[in-house]
Scaffold this motif. Sequence first.
Motif, PDB file in Angstrom:
ATOM      1  N   SER A   1      12.543  -6.777  -1.323  1.00  0.00           N
ATOM      2  CA  SER A   1      12.076  -5.943  -0.221  1.00  0.00           C
ATOM      3  C   SER A   1      10.562  -6.002  -0.091  1.00  0.00           C
ATOM      4  O   SER A   1       9.825  -5.914  -1.075  1.00  0.00           O
ATOM      5  N   GLY A   2      10.085  -6.142   1.152  1.00  0.00           N
ATOM      6  CA  GLY A   2       8.648  -6.188   1.395  1.00  0.00           C
ATOM      7  C   GLY A   2       7.957  -4.914   0.990  1.00  0.00           C
ATOM      8  O   GLY A   2       6.841  -4.943   0.435  1.00  0.00           O
ATOM      9  N   SER A   3       8.576  -3.770   1.233  1.00  0.00           N
ATOM     10  CA  SER A   3       7.957  -2.494   0.880  1.00  0.00           C
ATOM     11  C   SER A   3       7.834  -2.338  -0.628  1.00  0.00           C
ATOM     12  O   SER A   3       6.869  -1.758  -1.133  1.00  0.00           O
TER      13      SER A   3
ATOM     14  N   LYS B   1       7.510  -4.867  -2.766  1.00  0.00           N
ATOM     15  CA  LYS B   1       6.433  -5.755  -3.205  1.00  0.00           C
ATOM     16  C   LYS B   1       5.074  -5.146  -2.896  1.00  0.00           C
ATOM     17  O   LYS B   1       4.133  -5.282  -3.672  1.00  0.00           O
ATOM     18  N   ASP B   2       4.952  -4.457  -1.767  1.00  0.00           N
ATOM     19  CA  ASP B   2       3.699  -3.785  -1.433  1.00  0.00           C
ATOM     20  C   ASP B   2       3.420  -2.663  -2.425  1.00  0.00           C
ATOM     21  O   ASP B   2       2.273  -2.427  -2.809  1.00  0.00           O
ATOM     22  N   ALA B   3       4.474  -1.956  -2.854  1.00  0.00           N
ATOM     23  CA  ALA B   3       4.313  -0.812  -3.747  1.00  0.00           C
ATOM     24  C   ALA B   3       3.691  -1.212  -5.079  1.00  0.00           C
ATOM     25  O   ALA B   3       2.888  -0.454  -5.643  1.00  0.00           O
TER      26      ALA B   3
ATOM     27  N   THR C   1      -0.033  -1.067  -4.980  1.00  0.00           N
ATOM     28  CA  THR C   1      -0.693   0.171  -4.562  1.00  0.00           C
ATOM     29  C   THR C   1      -0.388   1.380  -5.450  1.00  0.00           C
ATOM     30  O   THR C   1      -1.165   2.327  -5.478  1.00  0.00           O
TER      31      THR C   1
END
Length: 220
Positions: free
Chosen positions: A191-193, A195-197, A200
């Motif tokens: 999931s892109g979200s 991977k972003d997490a 951050t």
Amino acid sequence: MTTSTLEQSKLDVSHFNHTPFYCEENVYFLCKQLCGNGVADAEGSDLFVIFISNEKRQIPLWHQKASRRADGVILWDYHVICIQRKSSGDPLVWDLDSTLSFPSSLAPYVSETIRPSFQLFSEYRRFFRIVHAPLFLRCFASDRRHMKEPDGTWTAEPPIHKPIVAEDGTKHNLNEYLEIRPADVISNASSGSIKDAVFTQKLGVVVNENQLEEFFSQLP
């Protein structure tokens, strides 16, 4: 000293700080050294710190130096390693406590150390908290309280360097990284979200042993 010899010296495990039973501090300084000697990005953007544990704090890992068995298996309460993910090539595992090559490619490391195909009782299942190294280096802190008996004596001799204090002045938060529950495991490693997490969130994301390789294969 030739260039190849110089490069090899950067990877010699004996040149990295290692205090037995203080894997979280060992990896903290490993990341700093990899950034400083040019093996990793100067900011550590290609490095990830991996906390391996579970609710029972009982995780079997193979090919560990502390083991007294021929297969190197040992039951840790937790373990910490570093994974390097460059834009090309296989991810590399930096495990200062492993008898495998240093570093090791991720796939053979998982096969030999994690052994996901090995049938384990549920209380021994391993979970992996993946923390981006730049966040870890800024936020992690340990005053080593977990290594003291009630009477104040050490369960294992501590490192000679001072305890690690976070940039914001926090003196101890190791327990936050080690609170790893099955409910924390992400549902989709690609999931892109998610991977972003990992880039951050201070405590990163948690995956199970079957998602670890997929997660790193999906990173940009």
